[in-house]
Write a protein that holds these residues in place. Structure first.
Motif, mmCIF file in Angstrom:
data_model
loop_
_atom_site.group_PDB
_atom_site.id
_atom_site.type_symbol
_atom_site.label_atom_id
_atom_site.label_comp_id
_atom_site.label_asym_id
_atom_site.label_seq_id
_atom_site.Cartn_x
_atom_site.Cartn_y
_atom_site.Cartn_z
ATOM 1 N N ALA A 1 -85.662 -129.182 62.594
ATOM 2 C CA ALA A 1 -86.776 -128.281 62.278
ATOM 3 C C ALA A 1 -87.732 -128.173 63.459
ATOM 4 C CB ALA A 1 -87.518 -128.776 61.039
ATOM 5 N N VAL B 1 -90.251 -123.852 58.298
ATOM 6 C CA VAL B 1 -89.005 -124.343 58.902
ATOM 7 C C VAL B 1 -88.578 -125.638 58.218
ATOM 8 C CG1 VAL B 1 -87.900 -125.119 61.025
ATOM 9 C CG2 VAL B 1 -89.490 -123.219 61.099
ATOM 10 N N LEU B 2 -89.530 -126.529 57.944
ATOM 11 C CA LEU B 2 -89.195 -127.775 57.237
ATOM 12 C C LEU B 2 -88.623 -127.468 55.856
ATOM 13 C CD1 LEU B 2 -92.240 -130.010 58.161
ATOM 14 C CD2 LEU B 2 -89.850 -130.470 58.728
#
Length: 107
Positions: free
Chosen positions: A91, A62-63
């Motif tokens: 995130a 996600v980051l």
């Protein structure tokens, strides 16, 4: 050390040499790396290193998807720009896969 009217001074701990962990902690290795080595990895490097750990890679992915693959895992939050901090918060929210119907609007 932050000095009011003089240039800031960086002091390196003689015991840990700036690694922030005791020697007994740094002796512990996982796949050839200790905690200091892991925290020096970027998000992108950590994704490859921990590719076999789905719970961890799902958070790291996600980051990377919000454009933060270049950040170091141990990077201090105070060094992030406003935009980077905002993307970290985004995130974190996206990583909590909820059943809520969320709409994100970007301008």
């Amino acid at each position: 050390m932050e000095m009011q009217f003089l240039a800031d001074v960086d002091l390196v701990c003689e015991e840990c040499r700036g690694r922030r962990f005791k020697a007994s902690i740094l002796e512990i290795h996982y796949k050839g790396k200790n905690i200091y080595d892991v925290l020096q990895m970027t998000v992108k490097e950590a994704l490859a290193f921990f590719s076999h750990v789905p719970k961890l890679t799902s958070k790291l992915r996600v980051l990377e998807e919000v454009g933060l693959g270049y950040l170091r895992l141990g990077q201090s939050a105070t060094t992030l720009s406003g935009g980077e901090a905002q993307r970290v918060r985004l995130a974190a929210h996206l990583a909590h896969r909820t059943t809520d119907n969320n709409l994100f609007y970007f301008r």
